[in-house]
Design a protein around this motif. Sequence first.
Motif, PDB file in Angstrom:
ATOM      1  N   PHE A  52       2.585  48.034 -22.408  1.00  0.00           N
ATOM      2  CA  PHE A  52       3.841  47.400 -22.716  1.00  0.00           C
ATOM      3  C   PHE A  52       3.804  46.447 -23.683  1.00  0.00           C
ATOM      4  O   PHE A  52       2.593  46.032 -23.639  1.00  0.00           O
ATOM      5  CB  PHE A  52       4.316  46.658 -21.302  1.00  0.00           C
ATOM      6  N   VAL A  53       4.953  46.198 -24.309  1.00  0.00           N
ATOM      7  CA  VAL A  53       4.812  45.252 -25.471  1.00  0.00           C
ATOM      8  C   VAL A  53       6.423  44.415 -25.527  1.00  0.00           C
ATOM      9  O   VAL A  53       7.340  45.348 -25.425  1.00  0.00           O
ATOM     10  CB  VAL A  53       4.534  45.799 -26.870  1.00  0.00           C
ATOM     11  N   ASN A  54       6.284  43.115 -25.478  1.00  0.00           N
ATOM     12  CA  ASN A  54       7.480  42.261 -25.583  1.00  0.00           C
ATOM     13  C   ASN A  54       8.009  42.143 -27.150  1.00  0.00           C
ATOM     14  O   ASN A  54       7.229  41.753 -27.801  1.00  0.00           O
ATOM     15  CB  ASN A  54       6.921  40.989 -25.102  1.00  0.00           C
ATOM     16  N   LEU A  55       8.908  42.539 -27.524  1.00  0.00           N
ATOM     17  CA  LEU A  55       9.558  42.667 -28.815  1.00  0.00           C
ATOM     18  C   LEU A  55      10.623  41.825 -29.172  1.00  0.00           C
ATOM     19  O   LEU A  55      11.241  41.517 -30.153  1.00  0.00           O
ATOM     20  CB  LEU A  55       9.881  43.996 -29.273  1.00  0.00           C
ATOM     21  N   TYR A  56      10.523  40.709 -28.133  1.00  0.00           N
ATOM     22  CA  TYR A  56      11.661  39.726 -28.087  1.00  0.00           C
ATOM     23  C   TYR A  56      11.350  38.688 -29.266  1.00  0.00           C
ATOM     24  O   TYR A  56      10.170  37.831 -28.979  1.00  0.00           O
ATOM     25  CB  TYR A  56      12.046  39.112 -26.873  1.00  0.00           C
ATOM     26  N   THR A  57      12.057  38.531 -30.245  1.00  0.00           N
ATOM     27  CA  THR A  57      11.679  37.640 -31.403  1.00  0.00           C
ATOM     28  C   THR A  57      12.048  36.297 -31.004  1.00  0.00           C
ATOM     29  O   THR A  57      11.933  35.281 -31.832  1.00  0.00           O
ATOM     30  CB  THR A  57      12.143  38.139 -32.749  1.00  0.00           C
ATOM     31  N   ALA A  62       3.624  55.771 -26.595  1.00  0.00           N
ATOM     32  CA  ALA A  62       5.173  55.771 -27.143  1.00  0.00           C
ATOM     33  C   ALA A  62       5.388  53.978 -27.572  1.00  0.00           C
ATOM     34  O   ALA A  62       6.127  53.758 -28.641  1.00  0.00           O
ATOM     35  CB  ALA A  62       6.182  56.154 -26.184  1.00  0.00           C
ATOM     36  N   SER A  63       4.821  53.296 -26.667  1.00  0.00           N
ATOM     37  CA  SER A  63       5.095  51.930 -27.136  1.00  0.00           C
ATOM     38  C   SER A  63       4.334  51.260 -28.346  1.00  0.00           C
ATOM     39  O   SER A  63       4.989  50.365 -29.101  1.00  0.00           O
ATOM     40  CB  SER A  63       4.654  50.809 -25.967  1.00  0.00           C
ATOM     41  N   THR A  64       3.206  52.071 -28.701  1.00  0.00           N
ATOM     42  CA  THR A  64       2.432  51.622 -29.887  1.00  0.00           C
ATOM     43  C   THR A  64       3.313  51.975 -31.142  1.00  0.00           C
ATOM     44  O   THR A  64       3.507  51.521 -32.106  1.00  0.00           O
ATOM     45  CB  THR A  64       1.225  52.305 -30.063  1.00  0.00           C
ATOM     46  N   VAL A  65       3.709  53.283 -30.857  1.00  0.00           N
ATOM     47  CA  VAL A  65       4.868  53.668 -32.012  1.00  0.00           C
ATOM     48  C   VAL A  65       5.900  52.850 -32.249  1.00  0.00           C
ATOM     49  O   VAL A  65       6.512  52.724 -33.541  1.00  0.00           O
ATOM     50  CB  VAL A  65       5.377  55.462 -31.629  1.00  0.00           C
ATOM     51  N   LYS A  66       6.546  52.523 -31.281  1.00  0.00           N
ATOM     52  CA  LYS A  66       7.721  51.465 -31.210  1.00  0.00           C
ATOM     53  C   LYS A  66       7.321  50.484 -31.966  1.00  0.00           C
ATOM     54  O   LYS A  66       8.174  49.871 -32.868  1.00  0.00           O
ATOM     55  CB  LYS A  66       8.272  51.150 -29.870  1.00  0.00           C
ATOM     56  N   VAL A  67       6.056  49.717 -31.700  1.00  0.00           N
ATOM     57  CA  VAL A  67       5.667  48.513 -32.691  1.00  0.00           C
ATOM     58  C   VAL A  67       5.613  48.993 -34.270  1.00  0.00           C
ATOM     59  O   VAL A  67       6.033  48.166 -34.835  1.00  0.00           O
ATOM     60  CB  VAL A  67       4.372  47.801 -31.903  1.00  0.00           C
TER      61      VAL A  67
END
Lengths: 326, 189
Positions: free
Chosen positions: A320-325, B163-168
């Motif tokens: 998971f990655v948080n992309l809220y800037t 998929a999350s890596t691709v999104k990044v």
Amino acid sequence: MTTLDTLARSSAGAIHHSVSYVPVSPASITGATGGLAFGAFGRYVLAGVVAGIVLIGALFIVGPDAGDVTGDSVPSTTAVTPTTAATPIPETNAPETNAPETNVLVPTTVVDPVDHDPVSVVPPVAAPDTTTTSLAPDVEPPFLKIDSPGDGDRFEKAVLRFSGRTEAGATVLASGKFTAPVASDGSWFIDLVLAPGANGVVFAASDAAGNKTTASVTVYFDEPATVETTTTTSTTVVTWEFTANQKYGSCELPVPYDIFSGKTKSGATVTISSPYGNGSTTANGEGVWSVKVEFPTAPYNETFVVSATDYVGTTKTFEFVNLYTG
Amino acid sequence: MTVRPRLRGRAAPETTKRSLDVVRATEPFEAFYEREFRSVVGLAYALSGSTSGSEDLAQDAFIAAHKNWDKVSTYDKPEAWVRRVVSNMAVSRFRRGITETKALAKLAGFRSEVASLPDLPHEAEHFWSNVRKLPKRQAQSLALHYLEDRPVAEIAEILECSASTVKVHLHKGRKSLAARLGIELGEDR
């Protein structure tokens, strides 16, 4: 759609338009791999030779003091030339010595015999004729033999070659839709992908007159086991399996979250854990579970692992990655 | 990713002829080649910037596929495999080409002319040349996203990442690309 997207789409369309002029010549690969490989190899060599000539010429024209002008010494020049000339040749350019058999690459142009009506395409029997040169109609169906594999054979590989013989000039169809190329001597083969378990394959041979013969074979694909399940007794029957799925994988909201769901044993607890947020839920009567987990302290743009664990300890992991800037 | 448990060492019972249909026949290589070749050349061009080079790259990738067709043809998506090969080779070749060109120019004033695709507008060439200057994974993700209109899941499959890596990669790549092109990216979810 943003300006960037619009520009990207038009730029992509321009490439599609341009490559539509690129010729496609499958024979260069299927029939002359060596020649093609040498073509690419030749370009490497040619580039090296040209570069070498240019460099040598430059040295003659400018003289040995050129190194002072460019800031590089002569040894640097000699070091570059072989590098260019000896650009590693991709392994794929090596002459083909063990190419796979090419029979499957030959396109077939045989008409699908399934569409034939055997009765209607058999030439009508001629009326009694006074001449002695009339030909009798072909009403004899072609012979068809499956040489390999044998009926009931078991395999642990998914792709299996079926081969056999039939009448020269006949066509062979596997399972009603896959054409097996027939050689001039009547031999044929086709590679088929098997499903786990029993696979019944019916082959049908048809001749030009529409006569048809069928033969079938059943083979078994024993899929290699990969994961061991939990067992409690010697006669355990597995009636459930733990599955977990992730809905998003990333989030651009101030409080990032994700939704996890899946199946497990009815009434069992599933735990979601991560460095920045946890959660748990209980599967319903049908074993279905779903839980929303927030990651309020997750740092921006840093991918971390989220684990879903069932009550016996089976774990599935996600990112998971948080992309809220913000 | 979901792992489905299976009982170890148990063969399928002979009595259960549940799957009596062959799943599919392996596709002839020639058909695969004819269907995919042009779009793979396009991908190679987007990432390498060389017309002849992109055709070579595509040919190399298809030769590799042909040599391993017994195996590659059984994959769910052989086209993903060939794109992975060509996208990796294209980025490597583009960067090696820059290094070589710089070295030759520095030593002897040799200038390497890289031919663009015929009829490729200047605006498109400018766009893709800026894509090529992005980090490798960002460039690959953007090329697959814009050029082939592939969803995130398929890009992840081709690049062998999540998929999350691709999104990044897409997020960062679009941001960098917009800055390079002087475009206002605007709000996007």
